[in-house]
Design a protein around this motif. Structure first.
Motif, PDB file in Angstrom:
ATOM      1  N   ILE A 295      -0.560  -4.535   2.969  1.00 21.34           N
ATOM      2  CA  ILE A 295      -0.751  -5.088   1.626  1.00 21.34           C
ATOM      3  C   ILE A 295      -2.216  -4.901   1.256  1.00 21.34           C
ATOM      4  O   ILE A 295      -3.106  -5.110   2.088  1.00 21.34           O
ATOM      5  N   GLY A 296      -2.467  -4.504   0.009  1.00 21.90           N
ATOM      6  CA  GLY A 296      -3.848  -4.288  -0.416  1.00 21.90           C
ATOM      7  C   GLY A 296      -4.146  -4.891  -1.771  1.00 21.90           C
ATOM      8  O   GLY A 296      -3.245  -5.244  -2.537  1.00 21.90           O
ATOM      9  N   ILE A 297      -5.439  -5.025  -2.061  1.00 20.38           N
ATOM     10  CA  ILE A 297      -5.923  -5.498  -3.354  1.00 20.38           C
ATOM     11  C   ILE A 297      -6.575  -4.338  -4.087  1.00 20.38           C
ATOM     12  O   ILE A 297      -7.435  -3.652  -3.525  1.00 20.38           O
ATOM     13  N   GLU A 298      -6.185  -4.137  -5.335  1.00 20.63           N
ATOM     14  CA  GLU A 298      -6.796  -3.134  -6.203  1.00 20.63           C
ATOM     15  C   GLU A 298      -7.598  -3.842  -7.284  1.00 20.63           C
ATOM     16  O   GLU A 298      -7.170  -4.879  -7.808  1.00 20.63           O
ATOM     17  N   CYS A 299      -8.750  -3.282  -7.621  1.00 20.97           N
ATOM     18  CA  CYS A 299      -9.526  -3.819  -8.732  1.00 20.97           C
ATOM     19  C   CYS A 299     -10.301  -2.683  -9.394  1.00 20.97           C
ATOM     20  O   CYS A 299     -10.306  -1.551  -8.905  1.00 20.97           O
ATOM     21  N   LEU A 300     -10.927  -2.991 -10.497  1.00 19.30           N
ATOM     22  CA  LEU A 300     -11.778  -2.012 -11.156  1.00 19.30           C
ATOM     23  C   LEU A 300     -13.006  -1.731 -10.303  1.00 19.30           C
ATOM     24  O   LEU A 300     -13.599  -2.660  -9.728  1.00 19.30           O
TER      25      LEU A 300
ATOM     26  N   VAL B  66      -7.638  -4.614   2.433  1.00 22.50           N
ATOM     27  CA  VAL B  66      -6.276  -4.577   2.945  1.00 22.50           C
ATOM     28  C   VAL B  66      -6.152  -5.650   4.014  1.00 22.50           C
ATOM     29  O   VAL B  66      -7.139  -6.054   4.637  1.00 22.50           O
ATOM     30  N   PHE B  67      -4.929  -6.086   4.240  1.00 25.05           N
ATOM     31  CA  PHE B  67      -4.669  -7.199   5.142  1.00 25.05           C
ATOM     32  C   PHE B  67      -3.999  -6.699   6.415  1.00 25.05           C
ATOM     33  O   PHE B  67      -3.504  -5.566   6.448  1.00 25.05           O
ATOM     34  N   PRO B  68      -3.986  -7.495   7.467  1.00 23.29           N
ATOM     35  CA  PRO B  68      -3.404  -7.030   8.729  1.00 23.29           C
ATOM     36  C   PRO B  68      -2.002  -6.455   8.520  1.00 23.29           C
ATOM     37  O   PRO B  68      -1.164  -7.080   7.865  1.00 23.29           O
ATOM     38  N   ARG B  69      -1.799  -5.284   9.062  1.00 24.15           N
ATOM     39  CA  ARG B  69      -0.532  -4.581   8.849  1.00 24.15           C
ATOM     40  C   ARG B  69       0.614  -5.310   9.524  1.00 24.15           C
ATOM     41  O   ARG B  69       0.520  -5.701  10.690  1.00 24.15           O
ATOM     42  N   ALA B  70       1.696  -5.484   8.805  1.00 29.50           N
ATOM     43  CA  ALA B  70       2.907  -6.041   9.387  1.00 29.50           C
ATOM     44  C   ALA B  70       3.683  -4.912  10.068  1.00 29.50           C
ATOM     45  O   ALA B  70       3.184  -3.792  10.211  1.00 29.50           O
ATOM     46  N   ASP B  71       4.900  -5.186  10.472  1.00 25.93           N
ATOM     47  CA  ASP B  71       5.742  -4.205  11.141  1.00 25.93           C
ATOM     48  C   ASP B  71       5.859  -2.945  10.271  1.00 25.93           C
ATOM     49  O   ASP B  71       6.381  -3.006   9.165  1.00 25.93           O
TER      50      ASP B  71
ATOM     51  N   ASN C 282     -10.919  -8.082   4.370  1.00 20.53           N
ATOM     52  CA  ASN C 282     -10.453  -6.777   4.830  1.00 20.53           C
ATOM     53  C   ASN C 282     -10.241  -6.747   6.342  1.00 20.53           C
ATOM     54  O   ASN C 282     -11.110  -7.164   7.113  1.00 20.53           O
ATOM     55  N   ASP C 283      -9.068  -6.238   6.755  1.00 25.19           N
ATOM     56  CA  ASP C 283      -8.777  -6.067   8.179  1.00 25.19           C
ATOM     57  C   ASP C 283      -9.179  -4.650   8.583  1.00 25.19           C
ATOM     58  O   ASP C 283      -8.589  -3.673   8.117  1.00 25.19           O
ATOM     59  N   GLU C 284     -10.178  -4.539   9.435  1.00 21.88           N
ATOM     60  CA  GLU C 284     -10.789  -3.239   9.715  1.00 21.88           C
ATOM     61  C   GLU C 284      -9.817  -2.255  10.355  1.00 21.88           C
ATOM     62  O   GLU C 284      -9.762  -1.080   9.959  1.00 21.88           O
ATOM     63  N   ASN C 285      -9.026  -2.690  11.334  1.00 21.37           N
ATOM     64  CA  ASN C 285      -8.110  -1.760  11.985  1.00 21.37           C
ATOM     65  C   ASN C 285      -7.044  -1.241  11.026  1.00 21.37           C
ATOM     66  O   ASN C 285      -6.697  -0.046  11.048  1.00 21.37           O
ATOM     67  N   THR C 286      -6.531  -2.127  10.188  1.00 22.96           N
ATOM     68  CA  THR C 286      -5.549  -1.693   9.196  1.00 22.96           C
ATOM     69  C   THR C 286      -6.184  -0.730   8.205  1.00 22.96           C
ATOM     70  O   THR C 286      -5.593   0.294   7.836  1.00 22.96           O
TER      71      THR C 286
ATOM     72  N   MET D   8       0.806  -1.209   0.000  1.00 21.30           N
ATOM     73  CA  MET D   8       0.000   0.000   0.000  1.00 21.30           C
ATOM     74  C   MET D   8       0.848   1.272   0.000  1.00 21.30           C
ATOM     75  O   MET D   8       0.393   2.323  -0.437  1.00 21.30           O
ATOM     76  N   LYS D   9       2.093   1.194   0.454  1.00 22.49           N
ATOM     77  CA  LYS D   9       2.943   2.391   0.416  1.00 22.49           C
ATOM     78  C   LYS D   9       3.313   2.776  -1.009  1.00 22.49           C
ATOM     79  O   LYS D   9       3.741   3.900  -1.257  1.00 22.49           O
ATOM     80  N   ASP D  10       3.124   1.857  -1.971  1.00 22.18           N
ATOM     81  CA  ASP D  10       3.404   2.161  -3.373  1.00 22.18           C
ATOM     82  C   ASP D  10       2.180   2.705  -4.110  1.00 22.18           C
ATOM     83  O   ASP D  10       2.272   3.058  -5.289  1.00 22.18           O
TER      84      ASP D  10
END
Length: 306
Positions: free
Chosen positions: A199-204, A96-101, A218-222, A80-82
């Motif tokens: 990490i995230g998923i992009e789609c149309l 988006v998925f649970p945030r790592a470090d 989807n991880d709500e807190n992230t 997601m930083k990209d």
């Protein structure tokens, strides 16, 4: 009949790890099977030039987005930083998925932490945000460009081209390089990139079938933290040609976000913090606070010198 989702992904080891991680979760929690479509993006090909000179991190997405538009793939997986603050029209982040470090990692074969480096030590990074924070803390350092995938960056360190390098801790951990992390650079003293570690998923946007099916992942807190940081970035018109650091997290029923903008030479820093139950409002509020304090002049300076 089982449906198959084709996932567009960059070909780097880290991108493939992330995509395989997402593919496994899709197959575990949805009715879909997956197949991968590895691609090389312009951002991967032009390693001799810093990203801010050739169009920014969006160059890591363009080819993947074109493959979705051409119906060659259904979704794309990104760090997601990209992902730029403003997606192209017709695209959305659907999970988006649970945030790592989220921290940055100080990596060195000789020194344990940033303060241990001798005067004039050579530190590698091509991130303006990291460069600015390095020089803010240690103006005596010689910060030199460093691009390439994680393995090639580590190889350049091991070849003696740098005394230390700065990388995202999450990327090192995902590839099994935990032992290369000498120390972690953490908030509030050091701020990561917007959405670092997620990490995230992009789609149309038109793929409502996928948006609905993948929402279970989807991880709500992230997602709350990512929304706040992306709203901040959008409010500052952030890109990789300016130095912006941010970190948001859920605290009780609110989103707490701290952020800062830095001049390229590290001599100017403006920081702000707020909490709000609405993540987008929190991000916008911090952006407005920074702008009111004079952030635009610092951002303009970075654009001019970038």
């Amino acid at each position: 009949m089982t449906k198959t989702i084709t996932i567009a992904t960059r070909e780097s080891n880290l991108a493939m790890w992330q995509t395989k991680y997402v593919a496994a979760l899709i197959e575990q929690h949805t009715p879909y099977q997956t197949q991968l479509l590895p691609m090389t993006t312009e951002g991967d090909q032009r390693l001799e030039v810093s990203l801010n000179k050739i169009g920014g991190k969006g160059l890591f997405l363009k080819e993947l987005e074109q493959s979705m538009q051409a119906e060659e793939s259904d979704i794309a997986v990104h760090s997601m930083k990209d992902v730029p603050a403003d997606l192209p029209e017709g695209f959305t982040v659907c999970a988006v998925f649970p945030r790592a470090d989220p921290a940055d990692a100080f990596v060195s074969n000789q020194y344990k932490q940033l303060s241990d480096l001798p005067q004039g030590a050579v530190v590698g990074t091509s991130s303006l945000r990291r460069q600015s924070q390095l020089l803010a803390l240690r103006p005596d350092l010689d910060v030199q460009p460093l691009r390439g995938n994680v393995n090639s960056r580590l190889a350049k360190l091991d070849d003696g081209q740098y005394d230390a390098i700065i990388l995202a801790a999450a990327g090192l951990q995902r590839l099994g390089f935990d032992d290369r992390i000498a120390s972690r650079l953490m908030a509030p003293d050091w701020l990561p990139a917007v959405s670092q570690g997620a990490i995230g998923i992009e789609c149309l946007s038109s793929r409502t079938d996928l948006i609905q099916a993948l929402s279970v992942l989807n991880d709500e807190n992230t997602w709350l933290a990512v929304q706040a940081e992306r709203a901040l970035n959008a409010g500052l018109n952030g890109s990789c040609s300016v130095a912006i650091g941010a970190f948001a997290e859920c605290v009780d029923d609110e989103v707490s976000i701290q952020a800062a903008v830095f001049s390229p030479d590290g001599e100017q820093t403006l920081a702000a913090h707020t909490q709000n139950s609405d993540p987008v409002a929190a991000g916008k509020a911090v952006a407005n606070t920074l702008l009111a304090a004079g952030a635009q002049a610092i951002l303009d300076l970075a654009e001019e010198t970038g």
